[in-house]
Design an enzyme around this catalytic site. Structure first.
Site: not given
Length: 733
Positions: A113, A274
């Site tokens: 991020h 993920h």
């Protein structure tokens, strides 16, 4: 642990904090404080943002003026730092317990991020400045709980001090988390220097509320990369929380595409991110309090305090989604793809009510993060299923399913690109883990083959002076070459002579400037003593020195040789096209159809060039009298002596004997007439007249219009000119 998709909607920004509600002074008269009251931007919301050129000055920097991060980093015990970070991963804290005893997923998400705000269109965003520490990023809905990740890192940052920047540490922590999972990364480069206040120049969007949905067609070619304000990429529940995997595909391509990621990189990044960790949605989203910027003073910069159970560990809420993708969430594996294709998926809801998917008729094979006796069924996000149901993504996903090594290699390279894209060329890279391979997106340069001596440079200057090229031509091509630089991602500039290559050689703004190129190429080839890139910059040196002498001021413009010439094969033409920008007000150029105020685009260009307001002012004034308009027009050329580095632009602009009026409906071009006779005198654009209209720029222009400003003007112009010519000379650091 966490994942790149954690989101949570904060309360409105005007929500009072608990401490504010109990403030003992609320009933007393309010006394005026600095910065309070109705400000200029309240009265004049369209006021030109000249203040954007004042960011990140020494007034906000606590470090000593001579601080050199590159030199400080060389003192770092890099191996010890990595060991400390690895130990931190498993040092679970009661105030924020680690899922499965590891902070790996949380740190990967933090790094992702930080870097994932980069956008190729304008080069802004990214992890290169440590901006995740400041608003708005520290309080974005997609960054819920990353305040905890940075607080966990603080003891390490405190230990190593300024030998490692926050910007580097955040990215390195993500790399260490991957390595601790058994993954082999592509490498790591340090070199990101911290800033000490929020970037004000980054346009994150015009929305007035978090998570307002944007259309996919509006994202293509826009600097606004995310589908909603406050997200890094896309809504994990699908567009507008539709729960539709297929409709998410164009949004995924648009947002990742704005970072120059192709389909293979997209699939690798989503699946790789993920493979480890989980999302957090143990309870209702309304149990989560306000973000860090809105939190009470006693929260000490932490936000999103949860009232659900303990608020942490098994009770943690971030995105409201409760998903664990793989049966080994702390170890690298191919389980993401195996589960994606092995099971049929049924839409369900998290405890917080968010749309997610559960494997139908699957055994409970997923470990609980805190109770080893509990197992769960595999779960996925809506956007995970896009990788199976979009035809093109599905082909890549199946290839990775059948070839885990190809997946690992693709993720390693895509992760390195994600976390290093905004760092510029490899000359800026530091540390023992810098990959040897040159990558096309790094804008690689060849090794130097020339080492011109002072005599060689003098000879080249003489040849250029005798070339028959005018001052305007010499200055124009040097400016066109160097002014592509972008301070955000450190791309562009004169090094590489890419003005002679596609796409720059085909830009409309460069058409006239490039008329000088064949003659300079002849000089370079005949001499053989310097690169074409050096000869182009040297042409500007000759032009400026000639113009200064013509103005009666003898100067020697500094010149640092050592530039090299890139090849077309070393130039990623598609992404380089974005360096053309929307406008270059220094040359009075604006792309057709651009719907933005011309003078605002001038400030934008100056900010990209890392210029101050005085530098902007002196450069525009000088370039106008040197006749460098992109189309050869006389707009803003307020002089009868074109090619002389005079202060005529300022003196005539501020002369009250001239009155101005627009000549077109858009008020882009103006004519100046003699106030007494009505005779036409000059034409100008908004780029020119703003230096008389805007109060700040007018104050700066007056300095050079004053009787004693001539020599100062030349000196300041030379300094600002040299700065632009050397913006990409990271080899000189």
């Amino acid at each position: 642990m966490s994942t790149p998709t954690e989101t949570n909607t904060p309360a409105p920004v005007d929500t009072p904090s608990p401490s504010a509600a109990k403030c003992p002074f609320h009933s007393a008269p309010m006394h005026p404080v600095a910065g309070g009251g109705t400000g200029n931007r309240d009265w004049w919301p369209k006021q030109l943002r000249v203040d954007l050129l004042n960011q990140h000055s020494e007034r906000s920097n606590p470090l000593d003026p001579g601080f050199d991060y590159r030199q400080e980093f060389k003192k770092l015990d890099y191996a010890a730092l990595k060991a400390d970070l690895k130990a931190l991963l498993s040092d679970s804290q009661d105030w924020w317990p680690a899922d499965w005893g590891s902070y790996g997923g949380l740190f990967i998400r933090m790094a992702w991020h930080s870097a994932g705000t980069y956008r190729m269109v304008d080069g802004r965003g990214g992890g290169g400045r440590g901006q995740q520490r400041f608003a708005p990023l520290n309080s974005w809905p997609d960054n819920v709980s990353l305040d905890k990740a940075r607080r966990l890192l603080w003891p390490v940052k405190q230990k190593y001090g300024q030998k490692i920047s926050w910007a580097d540490l955040i990215i390195l922590a993500g790399n260490i988390a991957l390595e601790a999972s058994g993954f082999r990364t592509f490498g790591f480069a340090a070199g990101r220097e911290d800033t000490w206040e929020p970037d004000l120049d980054v346009n994150w969007g015009d929305e007035k509320s978090w998570l307002a949905h944007r259309k996919s067609e509006a994202l293509a070619g826009s600097p606004i990369s995310a589908t909603e304000l406050g997200l890094i990429y896309v809504n994990p529940e699908g567009p507008e929380a539709s729960g539709d995997p297929l409709s998410a595909a164009p949004f995924i391509r648009a947002t990742f595409g704005n970072m120059a990621m192709d389909d293979e990189e997209i699939v690798a990044l989503i699946a790789g991110g993920h493979t480890l960790g989980k999302t957090h949605g143990a309870g209702p989203a309304d149990a989560v309090d306000v973000d860090p910027e809105a939190s009470a003073l006693e929260q000490q910069g932490l936000g999103w305090r949860s009232s659900h159970g303990s608020g942490v560990g098994k009770d943690a809420i971030t995105s409201g989604l409760e998903v664990v993708w793989t049966q080994t969430p702390t170890q690298w594996s191919n389980h993401f793809f195996e589960n994606l294709f092995k099971f049929e998926w049924v839409q369900t809801r998290s405890p917080a009510g968010a749309i997610q998917w559960e494997a139908q008729d699957a055994e409970a094979i997923i470990p609980d993060p805190f109770d080893p006796a509990i197992k769960r069924r595999p779960t996925m996000l809506t956007t995970d299923l896009t990788l199976r149901f979009d035809p093109e993504f599905e082909k890549i996903s199946r290839r990775f399913l059948n070839d885990p090594q190809a997946f690992a290699e693709a993720f390693a390279r895509a992760w390195f690109k994600l976390t290093h894209r905004d760092m510029g060329p490899k000359a800026r890279y530091l540390g023992p883990e810098v990959p040897k391979e040159d990558l096309i997106w790094q804008d690689p340069l060849p090794a130097p083959v020339h080492a011109p001596s002072a005599a060689d440079i003098a000879d080249l200057k003489a040849r250029i002076a005798d070339s028959g090229l005018t001052v305007s031509q010499l200055v124009s091509i040097a400016w066109a070459s160097a002014s592509t630089f972008r301070g955000g991602d450190k791309r562009g500039g004169a090094n590489g002579a890419r003005i002679a290559l596609a796409p720059q050689k085909d830009w409309e703004a460069n058409r006239l400037a490039l008329q000088a190129l064949p003659r300079l190429q002849q000089i370079q080839q005949a001499s053989g003593k310097a690169s074409l890139a050096d000869v182009i910059v040297l042409a500007g040196v000759v032009g400026v020195e000639q113009a200064a002498r013509a103005a009666g001021v003898a100067v020697e413009v500094p010149f640092a040789p050592g530039r090299v010439d890139a090849t077309q094969e070393q130039t990623e033409a598609e992404s380089f096209q974005w360096l053309e920008g929307l406008a270059d007000g220094f040359r009075n150029w604006k792309k057709a159809g651009v719907n933005a105020p011309t003078e605002a685009l001038l400030i934008d260009k100056a900010q990209q060039l890392t210029l101050t307001a005085p530098e902007l002012t002196v450069l525009v004034g000088g370039l106008r009298v040197l006749g460098t308009n992109h189309d050869g027009s006389s707009h803003g050329v307020f002089t009868d002596q074109v090619g002389v580095l005079s202060t005529d632009f300022f003196t005539h602009l501020l002369d009250m004997s001239t009155v101005w009026a627009p000549v077109d409906d858009a008020a882009e071009v103006f004519q100046g007439k003699d106030r007494r006779t009505g005779e036409p005198k000059y034409t100008a654009t908004r780029n020119d007249l703003v230096f008389g209209s805007n109060s700040v720029l007018r104050a700066l222009a007056e300095v050079y219009a004053e009787a004693d400003g001539r020599e100062k003007f030349v000196k300041d112009f030379v300094a600002a000119w040299t700065k632009v010519m050397n913006l990409d000379r990271f080899d000189l650091a």
